[in-house]
Design a protein around this motif. Structure first.
Motif, PDB file in Angstrom:
ATOM      1  N   UNK B 117       0.781  -1.032   0.140  1.00  0.00           N
ATOM      2  CA  UNK B 117      -0.055   0.030  -0.111  1.00  0.00           C
ATOM      3  C   UNK B 117       1.046   1.276  -0.029  1.00  0.00           C
ATOM      4  N   UNK B 118       1.941   1.094   0.736  1.00  0.00           N
ATOM      5  CA  UNK B 118       2.988   2.303   0.701  1.00  0.00           C
ATOM      6  C   UNK B 118       3.192   2.811  -0.479  1.00  0.00           C
ATOM      7  N   UNK B 119       3.561   1.701  -1.242  1.00  0.00           N
ATOM      8  CA  UNK B 119       4.342   2.012  -2.677  1.00  0.00           C
ATOM      9  C   UNK B 119       2.966   2.471  -3.547  1.00  0.00           C
ATOM     10  N   UNK B 120       2.202   1.766  -3.453  1.00  0.00           N
ATOM     11  CA  UNK B 120       0.831   2.212  -4.369  1.00  0.00           C
ATOM     12  C   UNK B 120       0.558   3.779  -4.061  1.00  0.00           C
ATOM     13  N   UNK B 121       0.412   4.050  -2.738  1.00  0.00           N
ATOM     14  CA  UNK B 121       0.156   5.727  -2.718  1.00  0.00           C
ATOM     15  C   UNK B 121       1.261   6.613  -2.968  1.00  0.00           C
ATOM     16  N   UNK B 122       2.507   6.069  -2.908  1.00  0.00           N
ATOM     17  CA  UNK B 122       3.563   6.721  -3.299  1.00  0.00           C
ATOM     18  C   UNK B 122       3.521   7.038  -4.745  1.00  0.00           C
ATOM     19  N   UNK B 123       3.153   5.943  -5.633  1.00  0.00           N
ATOM     20  CA  UNK B 123       3.103   6.110  -6.989  1.00  0.00           C
ATOM     21  C   UNK B 123       2.192   7.043  -7.477  1.00  0.00           C
ATOM     22  N   UNK B 124       1.032   6.984  -6.671  1.00  0.00           N
ATOM     23  CA  UNK B 124      -0.004   7.906  -7.034  1.00  0.00           C
ATOM     24  C   UNK B 124       0.203   9.311  -6.807  1.00  0.00           C
ATOM     25  N   UNK B 125       1.141   9.635  -6.000  1.00  0.00           N
ATOM     26  CA  UNK B 125       1.382  11.056  -6.091  1.00  0.00           C
ATOM     27  C   UNK B 125       2.717  11.298  -6.610  1.00  0.00           C
ATOM     28  N   UNK B 142       6.943  18.736  -1.673  1.00  0.00           N
ATOM     29  CA  UNK B 142       7.196  17.317  -1.790  1.00  0.00           C
ATOM     30  C   UNK B 142       6.601  16.634  -0.410  1.00  0.00           C
ATOM     31  N   UNK B 143       6.779  17.648   0.499  1.00  0.00           N
ATOM     32  CA  UNK B 143       6.131  17.204   1.906  1.00  0.00           C
ATOM     33  C   UNK B 143       4.601  17.270   1.701  1.00  0.00           C
ATOM     34  N   UNK B 144       4.118  18.223   1.001  1.00  0.00           N
ATOM     35  CA  UNK B 144       2.770  17.983   0.924  1.00  0.00           C
ATOM     36  C   UNK B 144       2.276  16.790   0.035  1.00  0.00           C
ATOM     37  N   UNK B 145       2.869  16.320  -0.769  1.00  0.00           N
ATOM     38  CA  UNK B 145       2.668  15.248  -1.562  1.00  0.00           C
ATOM     39  C   UNK B 145       2.581  14.108  -0.706  1.00  0.00           C
ATOM     40  N   UNK B 146       3.669  13.802   0.203  1.00  0.00           N
ATOM     41  CA  UNK B 146       3.939  12.707   1.099  1.00  0.00           C
ATOM     42  C   UNK B 146       2.702  12.681   2.052  1.00  0.00           C
ATOM     43  N   UNK B 163      -6.450  22.469   2.436  1.00  0.00           N
ATOM     44  CA  UNK B 163      -5.299  23.223   1.618  1.00  0.00           C
ATOM     45  C   UNK B 163      -4.240  22.261   0.959  1.00  0.00           C
ATOM     46  N   UNK B 164      -4.853  21.305   0.457  1.00  0.00           N
ATOM     47  CA  UNK B 164      -3.829  20.341  -0.446  1.00  0.00           C
ATOM     48  C   UNK B 164      -2.996  20.633  -1.369  1.00  0.00           C
ATOM     49  N   UNK B 165      -3.323  21.902  -1.775  1.00  0.00           N
ATOM     50  CA  UNK B 165      -2.346  22.172  -3.117  1.00  0.00           C
ATOM     51  C   UNK B 165      -1.178  23.229  -2.660  1.00  0.00           C
ATOM     52  N   UNK B 166      -1.140  23.395  -1.391  1.00  0.00           N
ATOM     53  CA  UNK B 166      -0.444  24.442  -0.788  1.00  0.00           C
ATOM     54  C   UNK B 166       1.351  23.993  -1.300  1.00  0.00           C
ATOM     55  N   UNK B 167       2.045  24.837  -2.017  1.00  0.00           N
ATOM     56  CA  UNK B 167       3.385  24.547  -2.205  1.00  0.00           C
ATOM     57  C   UNK B 167       3.458  23.774  -3.437  1.00  0.00           C
ATOM     58  N   UNK B 168       2.275  23.135  -4.205  1.00  0.00           N
ATOM     59  CA  UNK B 168       2.712  22.627  -5.330  1.00  0.00           C
ATOM     60  C   UNK B 168       2.937  23.362  -6.460  1.00  0.00           C
ATOM     61  N   UNK B 169       3.757  22.705  -7.436  1.00  0.00           N
ATOM     62  CA  UNK B 169       3.846  23.521  -8.608  1.00  0.00           C
ATOM     63  C   UNK B 169       2.618  23.252  -9.692  1.00  0.00           C
ATOM     64  N   UNK B 170       2.676  24.330 -10.840  1.00  0.00           N
ATOM     65  CA  UNK B 170       1.486  24.082 -11.687  1.00  0.00           C
ATOM     66  C   UNK B 170       1.290  22.688 -12.068  1.00  0.00           C
ATOM     67  N   UNK B 171       2.196  21.686 -12.378  1.00  0.00           N
ATOM     68  CA  UNK B 171       1.662  20.452 -12.882  1.00  0.00           C
ATOM     69  C   UNK B 171       1.397  19.711 -11.748  1.00  0.00           C
ATOM     70  N   UNK B 172       1.941  19.528 -10.785  1.00  0.00           N
ATOM     71  CA  UNK B 172       1.517  18.851  -9.464  1.00  0.00           C
ATOM     72  C   UNK B 172      -0.020  19.343  -8.963  1.00  0.00           C
ATOM     73  N   UNK B 173      -0.215  20.386  -9.369  1.00  0.00           N
ATOM     74  CA  UNK B 173      -1.385  21.203  -9.039  1.00  0.00           C
ATOM     75  C   UNK B 173      -2.740  20.172  -9.865  1.00  0.00           C
ATOM     76  N   UNK B 174      -2.180  20.389 -10.992  1.00  0.00           N
ATOM     77  CA  UNK B 174      -3.301  19.712 -12.101  1.00  0.00           C
ATOM     78  C   UNK B 174      -3.273  18.288 -11.852  1.00  0.00           C
ATOM     79  N   UNK B 175      -2.222  17.560 -11.484  1.00  0.00           N
ATOM     80  CA  UNK B 175      -2.413  16.112 -11.451  1.00  0.00           C
ATOM     81  C   UNK B 175      -3.303  15.804  -9.805  1.00  0.00           C
ATOM     82  N   UNK B 176      -2.922  16.708  -8.995  1.00  0.00           N
ATOM     83  CA  UNK B 176      -3.587  16.413  -7.732  1.00  0.00           C
ATOM     84  C   UNK B 176      -5.060  16.618  -7.936  1.00  0.00           C
TER      85      UNK B 176
END
Lengths: 314, 317, 299
Positions: B117-125, B142-146, B163-176
């Motif tokens: 499950x750890x690997x699965x969720x790490x993949x997802x983010x 990166x901390x936000x994604x973890x 506030x899950x998008x805090x600190x994420x760059x534009x691509x990470x925002x779109x992915x999240x």
């Protein structure tokens, strides 16, 4: 117009990693947006221009002066609003900003006057007399901006200025930035992850990726309207409508919820589109030509460069 | 037989006070599956509401039930709920992977399952590469994604994100955002609190507006907008001859106001009946007296509803 | 009639001189410190030794007054190097207390909330920062050590006359040098602790520990291994040794008076004592250098 920031093969190594790999280019905009994915080197670039990191090779110029030799006198002209919390807790807002202004070289009386002016300008009233420890997040952001402008710099570095602000506070901060940008002889470097902030404030954009420049563009020029593409939002759209449009030689793409994107052939007029809609009982609720937005520029820049030089400058 | 409330998050007359300080007051809410955005100024009670939903605090009065469960039944409750807070704190010395793995073990998973499950969720983010570095060395994004990975790792049915998008760059925002949208479609109850209104607008099915501890509005955004009758719909039209358009508009009774743009190449109209406005516009275009460049509703989004209902309170102090 | 709009304007007026910038720090810090009534009270208490000594000096130089007060005998306390030596030792413990109180609060507020980048993004260097902070302590501690002591010295010289001043110049030198040495060591220590330990009370406690606990360990070390090298970590001992040398006073071996024939009554070599002090200062400067950076790079 003389460039504000000139990067001359700037290379910065931190520890064992090369963070900035030979950046080269010149920036002239009134408000320069700094974008890039995490780890691209945005913070490192700002820190280097502020003199916190020494370049390992190459250099950069601010207002034509070399940061390697002139940084101490250049700092007088620079204001910095850090991304993280940055304040001295047991001081009142006014005392703190006054203190910072004096450290930038202002005589005590001037510092006092300008500190209050800065607070008035950013919109902090009575709260300026309270200890910074008791400030809310929005107030801390405004205090950070106040200390960045109190000593009257000519170049402002704003790192995520709208971080944590609620929508009205964010709108006010954006307005403030635009007002400051409108001041003569003032330049702003805005680093943000929010493309919309950068789009609303900046006229030039520097996009970093992996320590290299992925794009350096003048937004005004890039935001050309493309009269070939039309975007529609409709009520009651159905395949019959699409067929009618195609009969007019338009290419049609449907996105569900009544959203359509058209590629128009030569010589077609909007009136014809509306006629087609009337024919099919479709109501057009939104219609505009497609513009290259910052998002497009950014996404294009993020795509892996095919055989591009490491500098990637214009 | 599954009760309807087993699929809902229900707040029934909930109030929460911290001593004298108000958290939320007399909240009545029902949140269904899909993506719900929680919107409001700082201090309006969003965090209180989220803490109530995730069982971290008890209401002073009233009931809060998540899928029929309360925190009185921790074994079942906490498995069902996932929370990604806004606070950026981690235990010292952990790597990203350890952080997620440890929390999964606390849920009672055995080592093998926890690793999977750890690997699965790490993949997802998208954090597989950096998973084995210390969290202290991560950038903010990166901390936000973890943290996000940790909140979804135990496959909760209810996901609360502050506030899950805090600190994420534009691509990470779109992915999240894509991830949250996908989770919403999978049937999870995804509750997102964010200040970046145009982003949550894009993926939300429902919106809840809070102000000073009260619910100001809730429901689908277009429905909410329609109900705000004190503010007629604003529609922007770019055209060659706004004066002519304005004259024609003023002949109509549903038009309240028409304001010509500074460059005299468009106008902003306010109408009590958007439908009739569009029909009128159609007619005008078909008659051929006017060339229009663009038409767009100016305030049919969360941003405008926020402005109208909450305004700029909590502003200058 | 006019409507005024306040806009942002860059500053183009005059600037303060670069070298005076570091003085901004003590100005603000001292203003804050003097706000505390408790501290001001303590500072006043620290001046009591000055007053007492002044009285003693006066009495010593005026036998007529002594007779008036009914004090018998021609012998009164001698105002010589021993007198000033013991005075300085007493004042230095008060100085230590003040430093342990104020010192930890000097640098840590700046680090707690990440204000250091704001200092350093201005035309202001780390050296100026340390100078500014340390000058707060220098100022306060000088007020209660060598400044009043020099007054006393001059008072005595005035009362004695007859070239007493010239003959006893070494005492003045010892007063100033000894005080400055002590001030430097404890100030640097306090600043270094303030930079590394976030919690002020812990930092104060650590200062006490470094002096007294270490002293205890040093003595234990000596007792167990029957040597005198344990004194190396006993900063109080080291300082006393140097002062004794400066004032020309025989080293007070009352610490181990019981064991007169013990090798431990032998003192640490003087040169070594100086090395210890220089070493401590060096370590503190290294610690400050490490901690006071605009941006930390974490691997």
């Amino acid at each position: 117009m003389r460039p504000v920031i000139e990067l001359e093969n700037l290379e910065v190594v931190l520890g064992t990693r090369t963070i900035l790999k030979g950046l080269h280019g010149s920036l002239r905009g009134r408000a320069i947006g700094l974008l890039g994915p995490n780890g691209a080197g945005k913070s490192t670039l700002i820190n280097t221009l502020l003199g916190f990191h020494a370049p390992s090779s190459g250099t950069a110029r601010l207002f034509g002066r070399d940061i390697r030799t002139d940084i101490q006198s250049l700092r007088r002209l620079i204001g910095y609003m850090p991304e993280n919390d940055s304040f001295i807790g047991d001081m009142s807002g006014v005392r703190f900003v006054r203190y910072m202004a004096e450290l930038a070289g202002l005589p005590p009386n001037e510092a006092m006057e300008r500190a209050h002016e800065a607070f008035f300008y950013v919109g902090l009233g009575e709260a300026r007399y309270r200890d910074l420890n008791g400030y809310s997040l929005g107030m801390k952001q405004l205090a950070k901006l106040a200390q960045a402008i109190a000593h009257g710099p000519k170049l402002l570095f704003l790192d995520e200025p709208t971080n944590g602000l609620d929508p009205p506070a964010r709108a006010r901060m954006i307005n403030l930035i635009r007002e400051i940008r409108g001041t003569e002889d003032m330049h702003i470097v805005l680093s943000s992850h929010l493309l919309r902030d950068v789009e609303e404030c900046c006229d030039e954009v520097l996009i970093l990726k992996d320590g290299c420049i992925a794009a350096l563009s003048n937004l005004e020029e890039e935001r050309k309207t493309n009269k070939k593409f039309l975007e529609l939002e409709t009520a009651g759209a159905d395949p019959a409508f699409t067929t009618t449009l195609e009969q007019l030689a338009c290419e049609c793409a449907s996105f569900g919820n009544g959203k359509l994107r058209l590629i128009l052939p030569e010589g077609i007029r909007i009136q014809q589109i509306y006629a087609a809609a009337a024919e099919n009982g479709v109501q057009i609720r939104r219609m505009n030509y497609r513009r290259d937005s910052l998002e497009d520029i950014f996404l294009k820049a993020m795509q892996p460069a095919v055989g591009a030089a490491a500098n990637g400058s214009l | 037989m599954a009760h309807a409330t087993d699929r809902l998050i229900v707040f029934e007359n909930v109030s929460k006070f911290y001593g004298d300080v108000l958290g939320v007051n007399r909240i009545n809410l029902t949140i269904g599956p899909g993506v719900t955005s929680l919107v409001g100024p700082n201090g309006s009670g969003k965090t209180t509401l989220m803490n109530l939903m995730t069982g971290l605090i008890w209401p002073t009065k009233g009931y809060c039930r998540v899928l029929g469960l309360t925190a009185h039944d921790p074994e079942r409750f906490f498995r069902v709920v996932g929370y990604c807070t806004q606070f950026d704190s981690f235990a010292k010395g952990l790597t990203g992977r350890e952080f997620i793995y440890d929390s999964l073990r606390l849920y009672g998973l055995n080592a093998q399952e926890a690793t999977v499950r750890t690997n699965e969720s790490l993949e997802r983010v998208n954090m597989m590469d950096a998973a084995d570095r210390k969290v202290a060395a991560y950038s903010k994004g990166m901390r936000q994604r973890v943290r996000l990975a940790q909140s979804i790792s135990h496959h909760p049915k209810v996901l609360v994100l502050d506030e899950p998008l805090n600190g994420l760059d534009p691509m990470a925002r779109a992915e999240s955002m894509a991830l949250f949208s996908a989770l919403g479609k999978e049937g999870l109850h995804v509750v997102i609190s964010s200040h970046i209104l145009h982003e949550v607008d894009r993926i939300s099915d429902q919106v809840i507006l809070l102000n000073s501890g009260y619910v100001v509005a809730e429901g689908q955004i277009h429905g909410v907008r329609d109900e705000v009758k004190e503010h007629p719909m604003q529609i922007m039209v770019r055209c060659s001859n706004p004066g002519l358009l304005a004259a024609k508009l003023f002949a109509q009774d549903h038009i309240v106001e028409a304001k010509i743009h500074d460059d005299r190449k468009g106008l902003l109209a306010r109408t009590r009946d958007a439908d009739r406005f569009y029909s009128l516009l159609h007619q005008i275009v078909l008659e051929g007296e006017l060339e229009i460049d663009a038409v767009a509703p100016a305030d049919d989004d969360v941003n405008s509803v926020y402005r109208y209902l909450i305004g700029s309170e909590g502003a200058t102090v | 009639m006019a409507v005024y709009k306040r806009n942002y304007k860059p500053y183009s007026g005059e600037l303060t001189a670069n070298w005076t910038r570091f003085l901004i720090l003590p100005r603000y810090s001292l203003a804050k410190i003097f706000d505390s009534k408790l501290l001001v009270g303590f500072l006043v208490v620290c001046l009591i030794p000055f007053l007492v000594s002044a009285t003693l000096i006066y009495l010593s130089g005026n036998p007529a007054v002594r007779t008036l007060l009914g004090m018998q005998g021609a012998n009164f306390i001698g105002i010589n190097n021993t007198f000033f030596y013991y005075l300085l030792r007493f004042q230095s413990s008060l100085a230590f207390l003040i430093t342990a109180w104020i010192g930890p609060g000097l640098v840590s507020p700046d680090l707690t909330n990440n204000a250091l980048p704001l200092y350093l993004c201005r035309p202001f260097s780390r050296t100026e920062y340390v100078l500014g902070k340390i000058s707060v302590l220098f100022f306060l501690l000088s007020l209660i050590t060598w400044i009043p002591d020099i007054f006393l010295f001059l008072l005595q010289a005035e009362l004695e006359g007859n070239g007493w001043l010239i003959a006893n110049l070494p005492i003045a030198r010892a007063i100033v040098l000894g005080s400055l040495l002590w001030i430097t060591v404890i100030s640097l220590l306090a600043l270094a602790l303030s930079a590394w330990v976030k919690w002020r009370i812990a930092a104060s406690g650590l200062m006490f520990a470094i002096f007294f606990v270490a002293a205890g360990f040093g003595e234990a070390f000596n007792a167990v291994l029957r040597t005198y090298w344990g004194h190396t970590i006993n900063l109080v001992y080291v300082m006393n040794l140097i002062w004794a040398d400066l004032f020309g006073v025989p080293m007070n071996i009352s610490i181990n008076r019981r064991m007169m024939d013990d090798p431990r009554t032998m003192t640490l070599p003087l040169g070594f004592a100086w090395l210890v002090l220089i070493g401590v200062c060096g370590v503190c400067l290294l610690l400050l250098n490490r901690r006071l950076q605009a941006k930390e790079v974490i691997r």
